[in-house]
Structures are given as C-alpha cells and as structure tokens.
Write an enzyme that holds these catalytic residues in place. Structure first.
Site, PDB file in Angstrom:
ATOM      1  N   GLY A 174       1.430  -2.650   1.937  1.00 48.44           N
ATOM      2  CA  GLY A 174       2.555  -1.583   1.708  1.00 48.44           C
ATOM      3  C   GLY A 174       2.023  -0.998   2.913  1.00 48.44           C
ATOM      4  N   LEU A 175       3.760  -0.093   3.326  1.00 52.05           N
ATOM      5  CA  LEU A 175       3.547   1.040   4.235  1.00 52.05           C
ATOM      6  C   LEU A 175       2.510   2.224   3.603  1.00 52.05           C
ATOM      7  CD1 LEU A 175       7.366   1.471   5.302  1.00 52.05           C
ATOM      8  CD2 LEU A 175       5.931   0.672   6.269  1.00 52.05           C
ATOM      9  N   SER A 176       2.270   2.892   3.908  1.00 55.87           N
ATOM     10  CA  SER A 176       1.142   4.479   3.636  1.00 55.87           C
ATOM     11  C   SER A 176       2.221   5.126   2.697  1.00 55.87           C
ATOM     12  CB  SER A 176       1.580   5.598   4.630  1.00 55.87           C
ATOM     13  OG  SER A 176       0.708   6.750   4.702  1.00 55.87           O
ATOM     14  N   GLY A 177       2.121   5.403   1.339  1.00 58.12           N
ATOM     15  CA  GLY A 177       2.869   6.156   1.012  1.00 58.12           C
ATOM     16  C   GLY A 177       3.416   5.430  -0.136  1.00 58.12           C
ATOM     17  N   LYS A 202       0.461   1.795  -3.129  1.00 56.49           N
ATOM     18  CA  LYS A 202      -0.703   1.165  -3.471  1.00 56.49           C
ATOM     19  C   LYS A 202      -2.143   1.826  -4.129  1.00 56.49           C
ATOM     20  CE  LYS A 202      -1.232   0.323   1.592  1.00 56.49           C
ATOM     21  NZ  LYS A 202      -0.407   1.682   1.155  1.00 56.49           N
ATOM     22  N   SER A 203      -2.355   3.144  -3.650  1.00 60.22           N
ATOM     23  CA  SER A 203      -4.216   3.208  -4.201  1.00 60.22           C
ATOM     24  C   SER A 203      -3.418   3.567  -5.880  1.00 60.22           C
ATOM     25  CB  SER A 203      -3.983   4.344  -3.538  1.00 60.22           C
ATOM     26  OG  SER A 203      -4.186   4.971  -2.176  1.00 60.22           O
ATOM     27  N   SER A 249      -2.074  -3.595   5.870  1.00 63.62           N
ATOM     28  CA  SER A 249      -2.564  -4.510   6.277  1.00 63.62           C
ATOM     29  C   SER A 249      -0.768  -5.312   7.083  1.00 63.62           C
ATOM     30  CB  SER A 249      -2.874  -5.492   5.290  1.00 63.62           C
ATOM     31  OG  SER A 249      -2.985  -5.259   4.224  1.00 63.62           O
TER      32      SER A 249
END
Ligand SMILES: Nc1ncnc2c1ncn2[C@@H]1O[C@H](COP(=O)(O)OS(=O)(=O)O)[C@@H](OP(=O)(O)O)[C@H]1O
Ligand SMILES: Nc1ncnc2c1ncn2[C@@H]1O[C@H](COP(=O)(O)OP(=O)(O)O)[C@@H](O)[C@H]1O
EC number: 2.7.1.25
Length: 650
Positions: free
Chosen positions: A473-476, A479-480, A547
């Site tokens: 997915g997009l940054s922010g 995911k983390s 990714s």
C-alpha cells in the site's frame, strides 16, 4: 477424429506412416466460398482416394437433380455419412503425393482450429492458404495469414483458386501474388509457392494447366510433396517425464513414457528441475525376460521402467534427459494460450499448470497480448476472455522442467486448470527466468543445509504453520501499524511472528538500493527470499513494503509459493497525505523527493489480493482481527488458542 473414407467404402486404409513415406499434416485455410471443399474433393480424386463407385453414385445423384456435379458434394456426402454414424471423419482426410502421406486437418472455424492446434489435439506441419482469384486478398485472407503466424506454421503455399473466373489472366494473378507474398513476409512467413488453379476444372491441381502457360511453378500436389514433416519424436532429444517411482524389494523403479528421443542402459541421465544425475542401470520388463535377453534400449513412444546406479530421491513430474540437452528448470514462462473458462484470465489469476506429468500452482504475471479468434484482431484489453487467444507470462510457484514449444512440442505444451477443470491450453513460447542459466545447487557445489527441527516439531511449539503476510500500500497507508499490531498479538499467543519492514531492511541488507523501478523490484525480491526462508522455519512473516509494481509482487508470490497472503492496505491517497507522519508527501510535493509513490510514481493496486483492508475506515485492532481471520480460514493455525482473537496487547 480419424477420417476413414477408405473404411466406409471398403477400401484398405492407408498405413499411418510408412517408413519411407514421411507423414505431413496440412491444413487448408480459406473461406468456404473460395473453393475449399472443391479443392479437397479434387485432391482426393486425383490421388486415387475416392472409389469410382462413390463418384458414380454422386454423379448420378447430381444428374437426377438436374445439377452439374460439384466436387464439394463429395465432402458433403462424406459428412452426411458421418452424421449417420458411419465411420467417416472429415476432419482428418488422408491422401498421397509422390513421396508423402498427407493428412489434411480440417479447420472448421478459427476458434475450434486454434483450440485444437494450441491444445495439441491437432498439429499442422504446413498449410495451404486459399484465395479466390476474383476477390483477391481480402481482410479475411490477411486474418488467415495471421492465424498461421500465430500458430507458428512456417511452411505455406498459397493457392489462387477460380482462375477460370478471371479468364486465367496473368496480371490478376501477379497482383495477388505480390500482395499476399508481401503480407506474409511481414509476418515472418515465406510462401513456398503461389499457385494459380481452378479446382473445379482441374487446372494446376495435379497437372500444370494448359491455360496458365505463363506459370512455371509447382502444381498443388508438387507443393504438398515439397513440405517437410515435423521432426519425428525419435529424432528429438531424450525427454522421459517421470510418472511414478515404485519401490520393489530394495530397488527403486522410475517409470514413465518416453516422449521423445531414446534411452540406453549405461547412459548418464539428468532429472530436471532437481538437476540430479544418475546412470541407467537396467530397463525392467514384465514378464522378466530370460537372462541375456534383457532390453538395453528404448525409443520414443515406449513405456519405460528403469533402475538407477545410485539411490537418489526423484519425484513424479521431473523430466529425464541427457546432460548435454536438458530441459529448462523454469518458473516464468511466456505462453500462448487458448482460454476456455467463463471467468477471464488476467494478471493475478491463479491457475494450476499441468506440463507433461508435473503439476504446479501458478498465476498470470503479465498479459502481453489478447487476440479475438473470430476477427483475429488484437485487443488492447489485458484480460483474456472465453474462447480468446492470448500471450501471457505465467509465474509458477516452483520450477518445473519445460522446453520452448519450438524445441520440443511434447514438453513445450501445457494445460491450465481452474477449480479442478481444464480452463485452457497453451504453447510455451519462451522461458523468461534465468533458472536455465543458473545451474542447480548441486552443480555449483552447494548443498543447502536443512534445519535440525521438523515442521511438526515447530508446529508443536508455535501452534501454526509458516506463512507470509505481504502488506502492500501507499506510504502512510498503515502497513507498519497493522503489521506491528499483528506481530504483538501472535507473539502474545506463543506464536512466532517476524516483522520485515521495507524501511528497516533498507537500512542494512538493502542499503544499496534506491527507488527506481528496478531497485524496488530487487528490494521486493530480497524481502521475499528472506520471508520465504523464515516461512520455511515456521515463522509467520509480516512484510510491510510499498511494493507498488504488480509484476514485482507476482514474482514475490512465485518465490514464496504456498501460504502467501497478499494484503492490500487500501487507504486513499488524500488520507495518507493528510497523515504524512514522516513529512514525506510534503517533501515530494515540494519536489524534494523524486519518484514518490502516489505523487509522481505509480501504485498498481493488486487485482486479486487475499485481503483488502480499507484502513481509513477501520481501527488497527479491527484490521488485525481480519488478518487473523484470514490466516485461520486458510488453516495456518493448529492450536485453538493461537487462533482466538482477543485483541490482547493492542
Ligand atoms: N520515492 C519514494 N517512494 C516511496 N517511498 C519512499 C520513497 N522515498 C523514500 N520512501 C520511504 O521508503 C519507504 C518505502 O520503502 P519500501 O521498501 O517499502 O518500498 S518499495 O517496496 O521498494 O517500493 C516508505 O515507507 P512507508 O512510509 O513505511 O511506506 C517511505 O518512507
Ligand atoms: N487504521 C488507522 N486509522 C488511523 N490512522 C492510522 C491507522 N493505521 C495507521 N494509522 C496512522 O497512519 C500513519 C501511517 O501509518 P504507518 O503504519 O506508518 O504506514 P506505512 O507503514 O504504510 O507507511 C501513522 O501515523 C499511523 O498512526
């Protein structure tokens, strides 16, 4: 289907292929109105394939009806007999030329023909392309030429029929000849001859017509006589797909059918994809022959049961070859296929690939081309619908032994299954990965060391199987956050969860990589390799990486194989940008970061992920519940307490 005009008319059938008479399979492509049936009828007659009795009977019928006799009646009448259940098959008509046995493969329609050719039900070595002299080269003629190109038929003779309708005028013929030759040449197909004929009146079929004195080329029969047969299976390199391995007494017997080539006792052989080698010790036969009369060699077509000079573990699906000419051990294939299932085939579609005796899970990495067989036109769509032909990249979950179809037609053809049913068939156009160039570990003097623990022992301790959850997915997008929350929950239950965050690995292992497409793909590949190793050690690996490329993720999926879960953390760009915890979007908008995903670099959303989490609508705990439910449903958890979602630790 097997035409048996002969059987139906009580004439001895032709032999399959006499040793000295090569068998050539040809297809006649052309519009029915261009005289296809007439030409076939005429060819059969002039090569003595039609009993006089049959001809007289048809002539009598025509006369009774007050109609002139037409050669095409012959095929109609054969078809009618077939419909009445008599052994006639108009789809494989046989006749002889001076030095060849010819089998004529019928092309009832593009779709059926393409399917038969691509799935291997029929194989044409050569083709006659029929054009109506009065009509000239039409769109349909071009489509037929394209069809031959698509099927890789390289030997083509063009027949310009109905020359009587244009008064055998040379200029008409020459114009058609020039146009079709140029068109075929553009497709990489060279016409061995362009022949002016009148099938109805007999000119140019078996005899040079008196009305075409300006033509010096071959007759149709001479052109057919010049076609070369496909190389006989026995003349190709050894390919023996392993069907089964039996244990008798202390001996292991490897059994299968020799598809091509031959095999001898004492010969060194290689199993692909494992790369294991051995020497053929014996060829087994039943009943056991008297001493001294054991078989020492086998050829293509034979069922083989062999023993080896050493104990090696080999499995069904491997292909035996000689060390000098082995098939590829490949995971990525370019395949031209015919699709039969209702659901279209597109990037990400999971399929089962069956190739010789092997079976492997796979999915479509890229759709290169889609062709509608009706119009033979290419389409820009990147999904292959029912009855369409297309070229795709297939990404397999493990290497299989394979040849490009041009190298070996038997081991270069595959079937695709979806939901336990055949969904398509295809030809392997090329092998895309480097597996072929990279020797098996054994050949590089590398012996991978396996873990001291068995998977049962690990499952006993952790309560679950190894698995890879790949959050993209997009940054922010979160995911983390999700990965860390799931990590904590699994840990709390005694599981073995490991977090691999893109950012974190970029600090060390991947510190040599930037954000170009190639670097991101390499970054994702390394993450996948590490995740896969840990999965093999029983870990539930949580990968958090942007990714953004569908193709790179397809490769990741192939590396990991089973128990791979692609999860799209689908948070809209504006939400990610508003969150901007690291201030990266602001920098990207200000032009301080180039190629930032979502701003000036693309993000290709997964088309068939295992799970989508709309992370602007759920709180992280709810997202983790869904991740856990996904793993539970897939049977990853083996102890009830590891599967109970209690939200602890969040
Ligand atoms: N150009 C550009 N595009 C996207 N992201 C960028 C870029 N430059 C730096 N970053 C930071 O790097 C994190 C993404 O690294 P990944 O390894 O996950 O990316 S990729 O899978 O290789 O595309 C990403 O982390 P997350 O915000 O956690 O996703 C960013 O913080
Ligand atoms: N479900 C959620 N709802 C609201 N905010 C969230 C949610 N998940 C994550 N966030 C917040 O979004 C920001 C980005 O999350 P992060 O996990 O760092 O994203 P990524 O790893 O995809 O870059 C963080 O500030 C995080 O607290």
């Amino acid at each position: 289907m097997s035409l048996n005009i002969a059987t139906a008319s009580n004439v001895t059938p032709l032999p399959v292929a006499a040793a000295d008479r090569p068998l050539v399979r040809i297809v006649i492509v052309g519009h029915v109105d261009h005289g296809k049936s007439t030409l076939i009828g005429r060819l059969l007659h002039e090569t003595g394939g039609i009993p006089q009795q049959k001809l007289d009977q048809l002539k009598a019928i025509s006369a009774r009806r007050g109609m002139p006799f037409e050669w095409s009646f012959l095929l109609d009448s054969l078809q009618a007999e077939r419909d009445q259940g008599i052994t006639i098959d108009t789809s494989q008509i046989r006749f002889r030329t001076a030095s060849r046995d010819i089998v004529l493969i019928d092309a009832p329609g593009h779709a059926e023909f393409l399917r038969n050719m691509i799935t291997g039900a029929a194989q044409a070595d050569a083709a006659l392309l029929l054009i109506d002299a009065a009509e000239g080269v039409r769109d349909q003629t071009r489509r037929h030429g394209y069809l031959l190109h698509l099927l890789g038929v390289k030997q083509v003779a063009v027949v310009v029929n109905k020359m009587d309708r244009v008064d055998f005028a040379e200029p008409v013929f020459r114009a058609i000849e020039a146009e079709i030759s140029a068109y075929l040449a553009d497709l990489g197909v060279r016409a061995s001859a362009v022949i002016p004929i009148s099938a109805r009146e007999g000119d140019g079929v078996s005899e040079r017509g008196a009305r075409t004195p300006w033509y010096a080329g071959p007759t149709v029969l001479e052109a057919l006589d010049g076609f070369e047969p496909a190389r006989a299976p026995g003349d190709l390199s050894l390919r023996l797909p392993v069907q089964a391995v039996y244990k008798f007494d202390d001996r292991r017997i490897v059994a299968g059918r020799i598809e091509t080539g031959s095999l001898k006792v004492g010969e060194e052989i290689v199993f692909q994809p494992s790369g294991k080698t051995a020497v053929v010790k014996t060829i087994e036969s039943w009943p056991v022959p008297p001493a001294g009369q054991e078989r020492t060699a086998l050829r293509a077509g034979a069922a083989a049961a062999i023993t080896l000079d050493r104990e090696i573990f080999v499995e069904r699906g491997e292909i035996i070859s000689t060390p000098a000419s082995r098939p590829h051990a490949a995971r990525r294939l370019r395949v031209r296929l015919f699709w039969l299932a209702d659901e279209p085939l597109e990037t990400g579609t999971p399929v089962i690939v069956r190739l010789a005796t092997s079976e492997a899970r796979a999915h479509v990495g890229t759709v290169y081309q889609v062709v509608d067989p009706g119009h033979l036109s290419t389409s820009q769509e990147n999904r292959i619908g029912r009855n369409q032909v297309g070229e795709v990249e297939l990404v397999l979950s493990r290497p299989v032994a394979v040849d490009p179809q041009g190298v070996n037609p038997r081991t270069g053809r595959l079937a695709l299954e979806v939901g336990g049913r055949i969904a398509g068939g295809g030809l392997v156009i090329s092998v895309l990965d480097q597996e072929a160039a990279r020797p098996a570990p054994a050949a590089r003097n590398i012996t991978p060391v396996s873990s001291a623990m068995t998977s049962e022992e690990r499952i006993g301790r952790f309560g679950h199987d190894g698995a890879v959850v790949w959050l993209t997915g997009l940054s922010g997008s979160g995911k983390s956050t999700l990965a860390r929350a799931l990590e904590r929950r699994l840990f709390h239950r005694g599981g073995m969860a490991t977090l691999l965050d893109g950012d974190t690995l970029r600090a060390g292992l991947n510190s040599d990589l930037g954000f170009s497409d190639a670097d991101r793909a390499e970054n994702n590949r390394r993450l996948a390799e590490v995740a896969n190793l840990l999965k093999g050690l029983g870990h539930i690996v949580l990968v958090a990486a942007v990714s953004p490329s569908a193709q790179a993720r397809a490769r990741v999926r192939a590396i990991v194989g089973d128990r791979f879960f692609e999860v799209h953390v689908a948070t809209p760009l504006d939400v990610c940008e508003a969150r901007d915890p690291k201030g990266l979007y602001a920098k990207a908008r200000a032009g301080e970061i180039r190629g930032f995903t979502g701003v000036d670099a693309p993000y290709e959303a997964p088309s068939a992920p295992e799970l989508v989490i709309e992370n602007d609508k759920l709180d992280p705990a709810a997202g983790v519940d869904r991740l856990e439910a996904m793993l539970a449903q897939a049977g990853v958890f083996h102890r009830p307490e590891t599967a109970v979602a209690d939200g602890a630790g969040l």
